[in-house]
Design a protein around this motif. Structure first.
Motif, PDB file in Angstrom:
ATOM      1  N   LEU A  57      -5.744  -6.141 -26.439  1.00  0.00           N
ATOM      2  CA  LEU A  57      -6.216  -5.297 -25.350  1.00  0.00           C
ATOM      3  C   LEU A  57      -5.246  -4.165 -25.051  1.00  0.00           C
ATOM      4  O   LEU A  57      -5.652  -3.035 -24.752  1.00  0.00           O
ATOM      5  CB  LEU A  57      -6.438  -6.150 -24.096  1.00  0.00           C
ATOM      6  CG  LEU A  57      -7.455  -7.283 -24.238  1.00  0.00           C
ATOM      7  CD1 LEU A  57      -7.589  -8.043 -22.938  1.00  0.00           C
ATOM      8  CD2 LEU A  57      -8.801  -6.744 -24.673  1.00  0.00           C
ATOM      9  N   LEU A  58      -3.947  -4.444 -25.127  1.00  0.00           N
ATOM     10  CA  LEU A  58      -2.952  -3.385 -24.945  1.00  0.00           C
ATOM     11  C   LEU A  58      -3.097  -2.311 -26.011  1.00  0.00           C
ATOM     12  O   LEU A  58      -2.996  -1.113 -25.737  1.00  0.00           O
ATOM     13  CB  LEU A  58      -1.537  -3.976 -24.974  1.00  0.00           C
ATOM     14  CG  LEU A  58      -1.066  -4.662 -23.692  1.00  0.00           C
ATOM     15  CD1 LEU A  58       0.210  -5.456 -23.950  1.00  0.00           C
ATOM     16  CD2 LEU A  58      -0.831  -3.647 -22.582  1.00  0.00           C
ATOM     17  N   SER A  59      -3.340  -2.731 -27.247  1.00  0.00           N
ATOM     18  CA  SER A  59      -3.544  -1.765 -28.333  1.00  0.00           C
ATOM     19  C   SER A  59      -4.776  -0.917 -28.074  1.00  0.00           C
ATOM     20  O   SER A  59      -4.789   0.291 -28.339  1.00  0.00           O
ATOM     21  CB  SER A  59      -3.692  -2.501 -29.668  1.00  0.00           C
ATOM     22  OG  SER A  59      -2.524  -3.209 -29.986  1.00  0.00           O
ATOM     23  N   PHE A  60      -5.816  -1.564 -27.526  1.00  0.00           N
ATOM     24  CA  PHE A  60      -7.051  -0.852 -27.227  1.00  0.00           C
ATOM     25  C   PHE A  60      -6.810   0.233 -26.175  1.00  0.00           C
ATOM     26  O   PHE A  60      -7.240   1.375 -26.329  1.00  0.00           O
ATOM     27  CB  PHE A  60      -8.104  -1.845 -26.748  1.00  0.00           C
ATOM     28  CG  PHE A  60      -9.487  -1.259 -26.602  1.00  0.00           C
ATOM     29  CD1 PHE A  60     -10.385  -1.309 -27.646  1.00  0.00           C
ATOM     30  CD2 PHE A  60      -9.893  -0.657 -25.419  1.00  0.00           C
ATOM     31  CE1 PHE A  60     -11.655  -0.771 -27.530  1.00  0.00           C
ATOM     32  CE2 PHE A  60     -11.148  -0.118 -25.278  1.00  0.00           C
ATOM     33  CZ  PHE A  60     -12.035  -0.173 -26.344  1.00  0.00           C
ATOM     34  N   THR A  61      -6.108  -0.127 -25.083  1.00  0.00           N
ATOM     35  CA  THR A  61      -5.846   0.861 -24.037  1.00  0.00           C
ATOM     36  C   THR A  61      -4.948   1.978 -24.555  1.00  0.00           C
ATOM     37  O   THR A  61      -5.101   3.140 -24.164  1.00  0.00           O
ATOM     38  CB  THR A  61      -5.175   0.200 -22.816  1.00  0.00           C
ATOM     39  OG1 THR A  61      -3.971  -0.446 -23.215  1.00  0.00           O
ATOM     40  CG2 THR A  61      -6.094  -0.808 -22.175  1.00  0.00           C
ATOM     41  N   GLY A  72      -5.672   6.078 -24.775  1.00  0.00           N
ATOM     42  CA  GLY A  72      -4.788   6.995 -24.062  1.00  0.00           C
ATOM     43  C   GLY A  72      -4.482   6.586 -22.638  1.00  0.00           C
ATOM     44  O   GLY A  72      -4.050   7.416 -21.832  1.00  0.00           O
ATOM     45  N   TYR A  73      -4.674   5.312 -22.307  1.00  0.00           N
ATOM     46  CA  TYR A  73      -4.472   4.853 -20.934  1.00  0.00           C
ATOM     47  C   TYR A  73      -3.473   3.704 -20.849  1.00  0.00           C
ATOM     48  O   TYR A  73      -3.483   2.936 -19.886  1.00  0.00           O
ATOM     49  CB  TYR A  73      -5.810   4.438 -20.314  1.00  0.00           C
ATOM     50  CG  TYR A  73      -6.820   5.555 -20.288  1.00  0.00           C
ATOM     51  CD1 TYR A  73      -6.656   6.643 -19.422  1.00  0.00           C
ATOM     52  CD2 TYR A  73      -7.904   5.557 -21.148  1.00  0.00           C
ATOM     53  CE1 TYR A  73      -7.565   7.688 -19.418  1.00  0.00           C
ATOM     54  CE2 TYR A  73      -8.822   6.598 -21.147  1.00  0.00           C
ATOM     55  CZ  TYR A  73      -8.642   7.658 -20.281  1.00  0.00           C
ATOM     56  OH  TYR A  73      -9.533   8.689 -20.275  1.00  0.00           O
ATOM     57  N   ALA A  74      -2.607   3.588 -21.826  1.00  0.00           N
ATOM     58  CA  ALA A  74      -1.632   2.491 -21.821  1.00  0.00           C
ATOM     59  C   ALA A  74      -0.688   2.582 -20.619  1.00  0.00           C
ATOM     60  O   ALA A  74      -0.160   1.568 -20.158  1.00  0.00           O
ATOM     61  CB  ALA A  74      -0.831   2.491 -23.117  1.00  0.00           C
ATOM     62  N   HIS A  75      -0.476   3.782 -20.089  1.00  0.00           N
ATOM     63  CA  HIS A  75       0.428   3.949 -18.949  1.00  0.00           C
ATOM     64  C   HIS A  75      -0.118   3.282 -17.687  1.00  0.00           C
ATOM     65  O   HIS A  75       0.627   2.993 -16.752  1.00  0.00           O
ATOM     66  CB  HIS A  75       0.665   5.435 -18.677  1.00  0.00           C
ATOM     67  CG  HIS A  75      -0.569   6.192 -18.281  1.00  0.00           C
ATOM     68  ND1 HIS A  75      -1.565   6.521 -19.182  1.00  0.00           N
ATOM     69  CD2 HIS A  75      -0.990   6.667 -17.070  1.00  0.00           C
ATOM     70  CE1 HIS A  75      -2.529   7.172 -18.555  1.00  0.00           C
ATOM     71  NE2 HIS A  75      -2.209   7.273 -17.270  1.00  0.00           N
TER      72      HIS A  75
END
Length: 400
Positions: free
Chosen positions: A98-102, A106-109
């Motif tokens: 899921l982290l990779s997906f975000t 472009g919303y990992a921050h």
């Protein structure tokens, strides 16, 4: 936590952990538009104790659709990431995915992990400490998998629940035939994980002497009511209370799929079967499921409807086991249950759609004409194709 909670002794660790999770969410910066990403069963157990009254909340999940606690769970959509002030990664098992997906979106921050390894341990402790009946209630009501593969089966109502809920129509239409082709009258047959006896009774009808083994007293009681001529034996683990080289056949339906230690399970069965005898199981073919994920637990969870008690095994692993054991040969892996567990459903159907299809398929099997067509299709087309055509395989071993 803002809302009052009444809880029994078994729930206090969950509540304590929920408070910590709540603090982690509340202390994260940004605004009040909260996206919960990955609404797994672990998370749902905790989130029912948490308070979202101060937030605007949306929930999405890669594998789950439907309603939960007043929220509509949806598949991931870029607009939800644009909308959210912060994104809570609320699935321990899938958090890296899921982290990779975000990150790709472009919303990992905005993303915050709800679970760390230390967060998860008390939740497991809470379940292990529950008595068997309470644990069974949680498993049934919340569709949550077993932690201890034996204790939940000791629940006094397990037999009736199994009889009422476990599919029988496709078993009698297709599955049982792959077992019975190896059974002759007069054989001494051991059925491991016999449950309420759907396979034991069919083997007994062929004139075999049958011993049925299970951990559940209530399930074997129902079996005895069906057929008093079958010998039943209660066990509390995978160790079998029999001498070596006793049985002509060892069969098992829907039991091996629950044991991560399947190698130990299989060795014990080899011990009690005679040389030249056969061992026949249904198992989930891991080769078939690789397209779902490169993580085995996600593949197993997918075919299990989100539960955490299914095991997948590849042909290579089975062959390696045979080579290491030196006294057993994998004779064949027979694909079956095409419409419920077909390769063509993965990547096209969601997990929820796939299980809805299975429900429809099971109901169709109750129609005699449809059942005859399905039986012919399975026998003459599915069973003769490559073994990874379906996730379901009948695996046949011979002791040499």
């Amino acid at each position: 936590m803002k809302k009052a909670i009444t809880a029994d002794n078994e729930s206090w660790i969950l509540i304590k952990k929920a408070v910590q999770m709540q603090q982690k969410i509340d202390n994260t910066g940004y605004g009040n538009k909260l996206l919960l990403f990955g609404a797994g069963n672990h998370t749902i157990q905790l989130l029912k104790y948490m308070d979202f009254s101060q937030y605007e909340v949306n929930i999405c999940d890669s594998y789950r659709n439907g309603e939960w606690n007043g929220f509509h769970i949806k598949k991931p959509d870029n607009k939800w990431f644009q909308w959210a002030d912060k994104i809570i990664i609320s699935s321990f098992e899938q958090q890296q995915e899921l982290l990779s997906f975000t990150e790709k979106q472009g919303y990992a921050h905005k993303a915050v992990k709800l679970y760390d390894e230390a967060d998860r341990v008390p939740f497991y402790i809470a379940e292990i400490e529950m008595n068997a009946e309470k644990m069974q209630d949680i498993c049934l009501e919340n569709e949550y998998g077993w932690i201890d593969p034996y204790s939940a089966w000791q629940y006094s109502g397990q037999g009736k629940w199994y009889e009422d809920h476990v599919e029988k129509d496709f078993f009698h239409t297709v599955t049982k035939n792959y077992y019975l082709r190896y059974i002759d009258s007069g054989m001494n047959v051991l059925d491991v994980g016999a449950g309420t006896g759907r396979l034991s009774v069919e083997v007994y009808k062929k004139g075999a002497e049958v011993t049925a083994v299970d951990t559940s007293v209530s399930m074997l009681n129902i079996l005895k009511e069906k057929e008093p001529g079958i010998k039943t034996v209660i066990v509390d683990n995978e160790k079998l209370p029999f001498q070596e080289n006793v049985f002509d056949r060892v069969v098992s339906c829907d039991a091996m799929i629950h044991f991560p230690n399947w190698r130990d399970f299989l060795r014990e069965h080899l011990r009690v079967v005679r040389q030249g005898g056969f061992l026949i199981y249904n198992m989930y073919n891991d080769d078939h499921l690789m397209q779902i994920s490169d993580k085995r637990f996600i593949r197993a969870s997918y075919i299990a409807g989100g539960k955490n008690y299914y095991v997948t095994v590849s042909r290579k692993e089975l062959e390696q086991f045979c080579e290491e054991s030196g006294n057993v040969k994998l004779m064949e892996m027979i694909p079956y249950n095409f419409f419920s567990q077909t390769a063509y459903s993965y990547g096209i159907l969601t997990r929820q759609e796939m299980f809805k299809l299975q429900e429809i398929y099971d109901s169709l099997c109750r129609n005699k004409i449809v059942a005859e067509v399905i039986e012919e299709f399975e026998k003459n087309i599915v069973a003769v194709k490559q073994e990874n055509l379906t996730a379901c395989n009948i695996c046949v071993f011979r002791k040499i």
